[in-house]
Each structure stands twice: as structure tokens, then as C-alpha cells.
Write a protein that holds these residues in place. Structure first.
Motif, PDB file in Angstrom:
ATOM      1  N   HIS A  63       0.853  -1.194   0.000  1.00  0.00           N
ATOM      2  CA  HIS A  63       0.000   0.000   0.000  1.00  0.00           C
ATOM      3  C   HIS A  63       0.882   1.235   0.000  1.00  0.00           C
ATOM      4  O   HIS A  63       1.560   1.536   0.984  1.00  0.00           O
ATOM      5  CB  HIS A  63      -0.907   0.000   1.242  1.00  0.00           C
ATOM      6  N   GLU A 156      -7.975   6.330  -6.518  1.00  0.00           N
ATOM      7  CA  GLU A 156      -8.945   6.214  -5.435  1.00  0.00           C
ATOM      8  C   GLU A 156     -10.234   6.937  -5.813  1.00  0.00           C
ATOM      9  O   GLU A 156     -10.368   8.144  -5.656  1.00  0.00           O
ATOM     10  CB  GLU A 156      -8.365   6.809  -4.152  1.00  0.00           C
ATOM     11  N   SER A 192     -10.185   0.781  -7.188  1.00  0.00           N
ATOM     12  CA  SER A 192     -10.052   1.270  -5.822  1.00  0.00           C
ATOM     13  C   SER A 192     -11.121   2.300  -5.519  1.00  0.00           C
ATOM     14  O   SER A 192     -11.436   3.143  -6.362  1.00  0.00           O
ATOM     15  CB  SER A 192      -8.661   1.887  -5.610  1.00  0.00           C
ATOM     16  N   HIS A 219      -9.859  -2.424  -4.088  1.00  0.00           N
ATOM     17  CA  HIS A 219      -9.228  -1.982  -2.842  1.00  0.00           C
ATOM     18  C   HIS A 219     -10.085  -0.906  -2.177  1.00  0.00           C
ATOM     19  O   HIS A 219     -10.765  -0.130  -2.845  1.00  0.00           O
ATOM     20  CB  HIS A 219      -7.839  -1.405  -3.166  1.00  0.00           C
ATOM     21  N   HIS A 221      -9.844   1.710   1.671  1.00  0.00           N
ATOM     22  CA  HIS A 221      -9.359   1.999   3.014  1.00  0.00           C
ATOM     23  C   HIS A 221     -10.473   1.596   3.982  1.00  0.00           C
ATOM     24  O   HIS A 221     -11.636   1.932   3.765  1.00  0.00           O
ATOM     25  CB  HIS A 221      -9.071   3.488   3.183  1.00  0.00           C
ATOM     26  N   SER A 257      -7.119  -1.983   3.120  1.00  0.00           N
ATOM     27  CA  SER A 257      -5.961  -1.343   3.736  1.00  0.00           C
ATOM     28  C   SER A 257      -6.334  -0.738   5.084  1.00  0.00           C
ATOM     29  O   SER A 257      -7.479  -0.339   5.300  1.00  0.00           O
ATOM     30  CB  SER A 257      -5.414  -0.248   2.821  1.00  0.00           C
ATOM     31  N   GLY A 307       2.655  -2.144   4.245  1.00  0.00           N
ATOM     32  CA  GLY A 307       2.751  -1.026   3.323  1.00  0.00           C
ATOM     33  C   GLY A 307       3.351   0.199   3.971  1.00  0.00           C
ATOM     34  O   GLY A 307       3.376   0.329   5.200  1.00  0.00           O
ATOM     35  N   ASP A 309       2.371   3.434   2.925  1.00  0.00           N
ATOM     36  CA  ASP A 309       1.343   4.476   2.915  1.00  0.00           C
ATOM     37  C   ASP A 309       1.888   5.806   2.401  1.00  0.00           C
ATOM     38  O   ASP A 309       1.304   6.857   2.661  1.00  0.00           O
ATOM     39  CB  ASP A 309       0.741   4.650   4.314  1.00  0.00           C
TER      40      ASP A 309
END
Length: 440
Positions: A63, A156, A192, A219, A221, A257, A307, A309
């Protein structure tokens, strides 16, 4: 057929450390692992003899936000008091919303340099910049391919700016997936979304359906702090994972994540649906998110990677954080042993991001290989190797890096990225970026 043959003092396999072992790489794959004296070496082959180094699989950064370098050292008038204000008052207005293609290119190139330097050979990136699309992923792809890293890129998508911008974000991902997701492709795409508090239920379902139609991972968050769980309970009367399950979102092709503020019941649901997870121990501290229940996820048989980040990009520091923080938080020095952390950084990390033929040195796997110097103050051996790697190794110890058999770092020097030029370009664009912040 010519090949590259590496002989080392040690070679790490799934069974453990092998002394005086090496490997042979042909056409991007590992074709032989054996004792150094038994390796096939033809006259046309390149032989790399490293009697003072250990041969390892490359690390997997599960990530990343390559654009995150723009915030390293940034000063802003916004006073961040908790996670919601971190996003509303700082991250979105000062960083994300001002991304453009030039900034994406400059940050991506330096991020690739740091990953190569740190022994990372494959990674997932989540680009957050609603005003940088369309075309931002194409900019990243060009840089990543030039650097030679194995990238899984995504934008994202969310609706915090507008529903129209959310749809544009989904198009950015899916068109990239359709164009580049081919077997053997070095750089490919995943879908994502952001979170439940920036995406409507209808948007989440649409994103999942698009991922299923195009056979790609998706993906999100998940519960990076208490904000999302509290928001979901207030808005929907349920926890985030319960909502995702209700929407039919959860399965083995989901990469979640953060997963910091998740209940035991939520972890049970994630494990039941074989959801993969990635933990970012250092950045979770930065935003005051908390300590992710990584040991509980592992106890449930979940696949969990590590990850950066886009925060601290020294991957050894991330491994150290994972090793140390959970011990302190749980007041138990036995949790998160170095071998587990190493597996999260290699084999488990690869599985988490859908690379089933990476993260482990074995015949037939991708030739994503690094070598690390044994120049430690104390000896490295079969019993202490994981502790030595996780606790006492740094990027300067990574001497050689190969991705698909292509050498990206040789004898400590990067071959595919001009690090000095990349750093100077990043400084140039960041100075301009920060000047605007200072005038806000």
C-alpha cells in the motif's frame, strides 16, 4: 539461451536459509535453485558471485501513495486535531486536490528510486487526486515501467467532490485495467474506492460489479481510525464491515488497507470471506489511528501484507515498526516474531496483492530478487537471520535488485532511475507547491 546466475553466501527459501546456494534466472523467471557448485553456468551467462551477501525475494509494498512525498516536511496553517480534521482541513485541500500530472510524475519517479533502494520489487499504489484525472495512471505507468518495478496501480475513486468525479475515477481505473491487465504485464491495474463516508452504497456496489466484470482486485481503506466506524453506526446503524458484507462486496479479490479500528466480529467476517489486508504501522501512528489488530487477523488465517502508505518509505523501518509496536501495545514480547514480519513483507505480501508467483524464491517464480550484504557487526546465521534482516538492516545493505531478471540496482548503485535528477526535480516542484500553501 543466456541467463543470469547469482551465487551467494546464503539463499532464503520457504524452508529457511540455505548456505552456499544460488539461483539461475532466464526470461524473467527463476529456473534453478541449487548449491552454488551445482548451478548451471553457460559461457554466455552473466555470473554474479556474492560470497558476502544473502539472496532474498524482493519486498512487497502492499500500500503506497507515491504522491505522498509532497507532504514530507510541509507546513500548513491547518491545525489537525483528529482524523476527520486531518482529511478535511489538511490532506484534501492542501495536498490531494492540487495534484496534477507534473506532480504525479515527479513524485512517482522519486518514490520508485526509494523503493528500489529499499529492496522493494513490487507494490500497489493508490493515487488520490480528483483534479488529476483523466490520464494520471498513464503518467504513473510510464515512470514505473522506466524504473523497472512491478506495479499495481489504481486511482482512489470516491464521491467527495461530486458524483460525476466519482464516475470519472471509476473510469480511470477500469479503462486502465482493460488496457493493461495482461498475463506477464509488469504494470497492471486494480480498482479502488476510498471509504464508506465518501462513497454511497450505490457507488460501492457499482465499483464492485465493475471489478467482477473485469476480473480485477478492488481496494478500499477500511476503518483507519474511529471516525469511519462511528460515522457508519450513526448513518447506517451498522459497522463498516457489516455494510460491505450487506452490499456483497467482500470476497478473496478484495484488498482492505489499514483495518485499524475493527471489532472481533468484523474480523470474523473478513476472514470468512477471505479478504486480504495490508497494514501500515507507521502511518497509523501519524494520524492517531491506533494499532491495527494484525495478530488477530493472522490468528484467523487472514493474508496480511505491509505497506508504507507514502509516509516513511524505508521498508526496513516499516518492518521494524510492525515487529516492535504490537509487542508494546499488547505488552507481550512474543507476538509478531521477526519471521512473521518478514513473511508479511514477502510471501504474504505478494499473496495479498494477487502475485501468486512472487515473494518466494523457488523454481518457476518471477525473478524478483534482491541481495543483502552480510556486513553486520554480528554474524548472520540460520537461527538469527530474520532478526538480523528485520531489526538491523537498512537500504544501504541492499546491494542488488532484480525485477523479472532485469537489474535495477547493482553493487549499491541504481541503474534505472537517475536518483540525483529525480530528487532535484521533486525539490523544484515541491518548493512551488509549498509556496501556494504558505499564501493560503
Amino acid at each position: 539461451m543466456s541467463a543470469t546466475v547469482i551465487k551467494g553466501a546464503f539463499l532464503m527459501t520457504q524452508e529457511g536459509l540455505k548456505k552456499d546456494y544460488g539461483l539461475r534466472m532466464e526470461e524473467g523467471r527463476i529456473v534453478q535453485i541449487a548449491e552454488s557448485g551445482r548451478l548451471l553456468v553457460n559461457e554466455a551467462d552473466e555470473l554474479i558471485d556474492l560470497p558476502d551477501q544473502i539472496i532474498l525475494p524482493g519486498f512487497v509494498n502492499g500500500h503506497n501513495h507515491m504522491y505522498g512525498f509532497l507532504s514530507h516536511g510541509i507546513t500548513a496553517e491547518a491545525m489537525v486535531t483528529e482524523f476527520e480534521s486531518f482529511l478535511d482541513d489538511f490532506w484534501w485541500p492542501y495536498v490531494e486536490d492540487r495534484l496534477n500530472h507534473e506532480l504525479v510524475e515527479a513524485t512517482s519517479r522519486w518514490a520508485c528510486a526509494e523503493m528500489i533502494d529499499s529492496g522493494v520489487t513490487s507494490f500497489v499504489d493508490i493515487l488520490e487526486g480528483p483534479n488529476a484525472i483523466p490520464g494520471a495512471l498513464e503518467v504513473e505507468k510510464k515512470v514505473v515501467e522506466e524504473a523497472g518495478l512491478r506495479g499495481r496501480l489504481s486511482f482512489e475513486a470516491c464521491e467527495r467532490k461530486s458524483k460525476e468525479n466519482g464516475q470519472e475515477g471509476l473510469r480511470e481505473n477500469i479503462e486502465f485495467v482493460k488496457k493493461y491487465n495482461r498475463e506477464g504485464g509488469l504494470v497492471q491495474g486494480i480498482n479502488s474506492i476510498h471509504t464508506l463516508f465518501t462513497c454511497s452504497k450505490e457507488f460501492v456496489k457499482q465499483a464492485k460489479e465493475l471489478s467482477q466484470e473485469n476480473h480485477c482486485m478492488i481496494h478500499m481503506h477500511l476503518s483507519e481510525s474511529v471516525f469511519e466506524p462511528e460515522w457508519c453506526r450513526k448513518e447506517y446503524g451498522k459497522t463498516p464491515v457489516e455494510i460491505y458484507e450487506e452490499l456483497g462486496y467482500l470476497d478473496e479479490n478484495v484488498l482492505a488497507s489499514q483495518v485499524v479500528q475493527a471489532t472481533d466480529a468484523e474480523l470474523d467476517i473478513l476472514a470468512k470471506h477471505q479478504v486480504k489486508a495490508v497494514s501500515m504501522p507507521l502511518s497509523n501512528c501519524e494520524v492517531g489511528g491506533g494499532f491495527a489488530p494484525v495478530t488477530k487477523m493472522l490468528d484467523r488465517g487472514m493474508t496480511v501484507g505491509l505497506g508504507t502508505d507514502g509516509y516513511v518509505n524505508n521498508f526496513f523501518e516499516v518492518m521494524r515498526g510492525a515487529f516492535l509496536m504490537h509487542k508494546a501495545n499488547q505488552q507481550d514480547p512474543q507476538v509478531m516474531p521477526a519471521k512473521t514480519v518478514y513473511e508479511m513483507a514477502t510471501s504474504m505480501g505478494a499473496q495479498a496483492i494477487g502475485l501468486t508467483d512472487a515473494g518466494v524464491l523457488k523454481e518457476g517464480n518471477l525473478a524478483d530478487v534482491i541481495t543483502v550484504s552480510l556486513e553486520q557487526p554480528t554474524p548472520v546465521n540460520e537461527k538469527n537471520v530474520y532478526d538480523q534482516l528485520v531489526l538491523f538492516t537498512n537500504p544501504q545493505n541492499v546491494k542488488n535488485v532484480f525485477v523479472g531478471g532485469r537489474q535495477l540496482k547493482k553493487d549499491g548503485m541504481m541503474l534505472t532511475v537517475d536518483a540525483a535528477a529525480a530528487k532535484e526535480k521533486l525539490r523544484e516542484v515541491t518548493r512551488q507547491f509549498w509556496q501556494v500553501n504558505e499564501r493560503k
